[in-house]
Write a protein that holds these residues in place. Structure first.
Motif, short mmCIF file in Angstrom:
data_model
loop_
_atom_site.label_atom_id
_atom_site.label_comp_id
_atom_site.label_asym_id
_atom_site.label_seq_id
_atom_site.Cartn_x
_atom_site.Cartn_y
_atom_site.Cartn_z
N UNK A 1 -0.48 -1.61 -5.63
CA UNK A 1 -1.15 -0.31 -5.41
C UNK A 1 -2.07 -0.30 -4.19
N UNK A 2 -2.56 -1.47 -3.77
CA UNK A 2 -3.49 -1.52 -2.64
C UNK A 2 -2.83 -1.20 -1.31
N UNK B 1 -1.91 6.56 2.43
CA UNK B 1 -1.21 7.83 2.69
C UNK B 1 0.00 7.67 3.60
N UNK B 2 -0.12 6.82 4.63
CA UNK B 2 1.02 6.59 5.52
C UNK B 2 2.19 5.97 4.77
N UNK B 3 1.91 4.95 3.98
CA UNK B 3 2.98 4.27 3.24
C UNK B 3 3.64 5.23 2.25
N UNK B 4 2.84 6.01 1.54
CA UNK B 4 3.40 6.94 0.57
C UNK B 4 4.24 8.01 1.25
N UNK B 5 3.82 8.42 2.44
CA UNK B 5 4.60 9.39 3.20
C UNK B 5 5.95 8.78 3.59
N UNK B 6 5.94 7.52 3.99
CA UNK B 6 7.18 6.85 4.36
C UNK B 6 8.13 6.73 3.16
N UNK B 7 7.59 6.44 2.00
CA UNK B 7 8.43 6.38 0.80
C UNK B 7 9.12 7.72 0.58
N UNK C 1 5.63 -3.39 7.96
CA UNK C 1 4.51 -4.17 7.45
C UNK C 1 3.64 -3.36 6.52
N UNK C 2 2.42 -3.85 6.30
CA UNK C 2 1.50 -3.20 5.36
C UNK C 2 0.12 -3.07 6.00
N UNK C 3 -0.69 -2.24 5.40
CA UNK C 3 -2.08 -2.09 5.84
C UNK C 3 -2.99 -2.50 4.69
N UNK C 4 -3.94 -3.38 5.00
CA UNK C 4 -4.90 -3.86 4.02
C UNK C 4 -6.30 -3.71 4.60
N UNK C 5 -7.14 -2.95 3.94
CA UNK C 5 -8.52 -2.74 4.38
C UNK C 5 -8.57 -2.27 5.83
N UNK D 1 -0.86 8.26 10.18
CA UNK D 1 -2.04 9.13 10.25
C UNK D 1 -2.24 9.61 11.70
N UNK D 2 -2.60 10.88 11.90
CA UNK D 2 -2.76 11.42 13.25
C UNK D 2 -3.72 10.61 14.13
N UNK D 3 -4.73 10.03 13.49
CA UNK D 3 -5.71 9.29 14.30
C UNK D 3 -5.14 7.99 14.86
N UNK D 4 -4.00 7.52 14.33
CA UNK D 4 -3.39 6.31 14.87
C UNK D 4 -2.89 6.53 16.29
N UNK D 5 -2.41 7.73 16.56
CA UNK D 5 -2.10 8.11 17.94
C UNK D 5 -0.75 7.68 18.48
N UNK D 6 0.00 6.82 17.81
CA UNK D 6 1.30 6.39 18.33
C UNK D 6 2.20 5.98 17.18
#
Length: 272
Positions: free
Chosen positions: A115-116, A120-126, A180-184, A226-231
């Motif tokens: 779950x960690x 939002x990005x990962x869930x959107x990709x799913x 990959x994944x995002x953690x913290x 996420x829009x703030x990622x920019x790329x």
């Protein structure tokens, strides 16, 4: 034991690990048997050569409920409880190995539950993958080919329900293999996967990255951020740590099933 970058032959896995461009994380499938302590210690000592200050160990716990339910691996329907017991067993094994590392090395390890990573990005990709699968085209056909082959390899019966259940496992896992994944708030894009046999999932990953038939899906996934990622998101790397020491033959890209109508075909399946 053999270590290789799953996308090509050679010793590039070592050089990739030594760079700071891709931070590594380990992925642990809890449905696999826990490794012997010596093997776990060898893998950790190798992986911690990374300059990344943290090495996340992703324990694929909640997603494993899909697998356990599909194969009815626990009577009475207590799949979630069985998953958590097995997850803790694996964590305990890696903790024991970490305790034998040189001073300070074990403190770099962080255990991460499924779950960690569901940002939002990962869930959107799913949701992007699930929507593409629901169209019944190339992605659905290719995933069905993978799960049918896997079911047969276990000696179980191929059924429509089992195929659709295991397809959902792939749908939820796929973004982690591609990006990959995002953690913290930190992205980790080198997956180290301890295994005794080369994973056929790599064929699907390569097909999505390279085949024209997946161009729309590929673009949608890269831009699901996420829009703030920019790329757009950058592709990940997959390192398979083969424990058997067997000679590696890269898995072929999976081919679509010849059936014209996959759902109708799966409703007729009764393969022992």
């Amino acid at each position: 034991m053999k270590v290789y970058l799953a996308e090509q032959r050679g010793d590039c896995a070592d050089s990739l690990l030594a760079t700071s461009r891709y931070r590594p994380f380990m992925g642990i499938s809890i449905s696999n048997r826990a490794l012997p302590l010596a093997d776990s210690l060898t893998i950790l000592a190798w992986a911690l050569r990374t300059p990344s200050p943290i090495l996340p160990i992703l324990i694929a716990d909640e997603i494993a409920v899909i697998n356990y339910r599909a194969f009815k691996r626990h009577g009475g329907g207590g799949y979630a409880q069985k998953v958590q017991r097995d997850a803790q067993l694996h964590i305990g094994q890696w903790q024991e190995a970490a305790s034998q590392l040189p001073a300070g090395q074990g403190e770099r390890i962080r255990f991460v539950r499924w779950p960690e990573i569901l940002t939002p990005t990962y869930q959107q990709q799913i949701e992007v993958v699930r929507a593409e699968f629901a169209k019944g085209g190339l992605l659905q056909q290719t995933i069905f080919t993978l799960v049918e082959n896997y079911i047969r390899s276990t000696g179980k019966t191929v059924t429509s329900q089992r195929c659709f259940d295991l397809a959902e496992y792939i749908i939820q896992e796929l973004p982690s293999l591609l990006f990959g994944i995002e953690v913290a708030g930190i992205r980790y894009q080198t997956l180290i996967y301890p295994t005794r046999y080369a994973s056929d999932m790599q064929g699907l990953v390569l097909a999505i990255r390279r085949q024209a038939g997946f161009a729309g899906l590929r673009s949608a996934l890269q831009n699901s951020h996420a829009p703030e990622d920019g790329k757009p998101l950058e592709n990940s790397k997959i390192i398979q740590f083969i424990l058997s020491g067997q000679r590696h033959t890269p898995p072929p890209a999976p081919q679509p099933s010849p059936a014209q109508d996959q759902q109708e075909n799966h409703e007729r399946l009764a393969v022992s």
